[in-house]
Write an enzyme that holds these catalytic residues in place. Structure first.
Site, short mmCIF file in Angstrom:
data_model
loop_
_atom_site.label_atom_id
_atom_site.label_comp_id
_atom_site.label_asym_id
_atom_site.label_seq_id
_atom_site.Cartn_x
_atom_site.Cartn_y
_atom_site.Cartn_z
N GLU A 37 0.85 -1.19 0.00
CA GLU A 37 0.00 0.00 0.00
C GLU A 37 0.88 1.23 0.00
O GLU A 37 1.75 1.39 0.87
CB GLU A 37 -0.92 0.01 1.22
CG GLU A 37 -1.64 1.32 1.49
CD GLU A 37 -2.45 1.81 0.30
OE1 GLU A 37 -2.35 3.02 -0.01
OE2 GLU A 37 -3.16 1.00 -0.33
N SER A 43 -7.48 -0.18 4.51
CA SER A 43 -8.88 -0.54 4.78
C SER A 43 -9.69 0.63 5.32
O SER A 43 -10.29 0.57 6.39
CB SER A 43 -8.93 -1.72 5.76
OG SER A 43 -8.29 -2.85 5.23
N CYS A 47 -15.61 6.64 0.85
CA CYS A 47 -16.95 7.21 0.73
C CYS A 47 -17.30 8.11 1.91
O CYS A 47 -18.18 8.96 1.81
CB CYS A 47 -17.99 6.09 0.63
SG CYS A 47 -17.75 4.96 -0.76
#
Length: 460
Positions: A37, A43, A47
């Site tokens: 990452e 995680s 939104c």
């Protein structure tokens, strides 16, 4: 027999859902899992960023579902701030760079998951990289925007784009006390709706104090003597700005995949089979915002960037990479959003989508209420329904209204998935009590009117 290694590129919804599901099926002594990452967080809910910026979500960490340490405790070697720079398909390895030290290394894989997500569209405009211009795709982006707001004395915000990101960020800035102007190059805001429904959104935004300018193609972003943004220019006007937010959409982040020669579709998203395997590659999977998915209504591939799909893709991929079997059949294109107290929902096809695939259709638009008309605080909503002209098959539904409107679209999403006709929908046994719905739910009222339109079209 040597232990297999699963390499995952991308530490958010699809990638870490895949890694976690694969780990549930195979222990650390059977399958090594290495994930990369490039950002500071894993995680997380992209939104939720507009609601964090707007103050509805108090803390950034509230948007993090699982930290890197928690993933590592579960036997996943998650390497943060590490960017994969190359996929060597033939050699079965990926090259990565530690963004802190600059060190590069190769990591071999037996199985590979590509979950590189999407990137905000940054129009190639003069001034687009000036201080004070922000995208909002990651938590790092959200933090950078909040840092800018903390340093900015002016209270004028310009949002470029009037899609989901644009209207949600317009609300966030309004809540922060900014004077908000939304520049929309389209006919009406929310291009995911038909223009007649987008017009309702425009009127509601105006009533909230958000200035929405349609047909406003931005030509450049103007800066002051300090290099910071000072205004946004279109062909016809200049709009003063102390901060500019890019809300013109996202596109699949498939730079690595393209360089590796993997198959891409019309929207530059990776193409997969039903098991989410990259087409033509047995041990490479892809999911989330970097892929194109099958639209069950039109029969064509589409690019839809939503966390719901990404998490489902991850579950499918992890099951298959872990030795099980699962498939992802496709989507019907359901999405909901809000701007202040206005709820916006859609599923299935718009009118122009139906025309593009050669479908003849009828439409029906009704106005109703979220609860019985006599019940206190019943709110109004408008429902538009599309049905295939000859068969009456449901093709799409759009809803604009206040409290209780948006989630009604789920009724239509189920009906679309089941291939129901609008006439069949009229007999659905939906829940009823005066606080929740009129005797005839608004979706069923629209279905009745659409049924009549289908019959009338059939007689011509």
């Amino acid at each position: 027999m040597a232990m297999e290694r699963l390499v995952v590129i991308g530490g958010d919804a699809a990638g870490m859902s895949a890694a976690s599901q694969a780990r549930r099926l195979k222990g650390p002594d059977e399958l090594e899992i290495v994930a990369f990452e490039r950002g500071h967080f894993s995680s997380f809910s992209a939104c939720g960023i507009p609601y964090w910026v707007g103050g509805d979500v108090p803390e950034r960490d509230d948007l993090i579902a699982r930290t890197p340490a928690e993933h590592r405790e579960r036997g996943i070697a998650l390497r943060m701030r590490t960017q994969v720079t190359e996929i060597d398909v033939a050699g079965g390895r990926v090259r990565s760079r530690d963004l802190e030290s600059g060190a590069e290394s190769w990591t071999g894989f037996d199985k590979l998951v590509i979950a590189t997500g999407a990137r905000p569209v940054r129009p190639p405009l003069p001034g687009v990289d000036a201080p004070g211009v922000h995208g909002v795709q990651t938590l790092d982006d959200g933090q950078a925007l909040l840092d800018t707001l903390a340093r900015t004395n002016g209270r004028r915000a310009v949002v470029m784009g009037a899609g989901y990101i644009g209207v949600e960020m317009a609300e966030a800035m309004l809540k922060r006390g900014y004077e908000v102007t939304v520049l929309n190059r389209g006919e009406q805001p929310m291009a995911t709706l038909d223009p007649d429904m987008g017009r309702l959104v425009h009127a509601a935004m105006d009533s909230m104090g958000i200035t929405t300018v349609n047909g406003a193609g931005v030509t450049k972003i103007l800066t002051g003597g300090d290099g910071r943004v000072r205004a946004v220019a279109t062909e016809n006007a200049e709009y003063p700005a102390d901060v500019v937010i890019l809300g013109v959409g996202v596109e699949p982040e498939t730079t690595l995949a393209r360089a590796a020669g993997l198959p891409l579709g019309a929207y530059d998203g990776l193409l997969t089979d039903l098991a989410m395997r990259v087409r033509g590659y047995e041990n490479i999977w892809a999911g989330g915002d970097c892929v194109e998915v099958l639209d069950l209504v039109s029969g064509r591939e589409r690019h839809i960037a939503l966390g719901t799909h990404a998490n489902k893709h991850g579950q499918i991929i992890g099951t298959n990479a872990g030795g099980g079997y699962a498939t992802f059949p496709g989507v019907v294109g359901t999405a909901v959003s809000k701007v202040c107290d206005l709820e916006i929902a859609r599923t299935g096809l718009r009118e122009k989508d139906a025309r593009a695939v050669g479908l003849q259709y009828v439409t029906a638009t009704i106005e109703s209420t979220s609860s019985a008309g006599y019940y206190p605080d019943a709110s109004r909503m408008t429902v538009k329904m599309l049905a295939e002209r000859r068969t009456g098959r449901l093709l799409g539904v759009q809803i604009v209204g206040r409290e209780g409107a948006a989630k009604r679209v789920d009724i239509a999403a189920v009906a679309l998935t089941a291939g129901m006709t609008v006439e069949q929908m009229t007999t659905l046994d939906l829940g009823y009590a005066p606080p929740f719905s009129p005797v005839w739910d608004p979706v069923l009222v629209a279905a009745r009117k659409a049924t009549t339109a289908v019959r009338e079209a059939g007689s011509r």
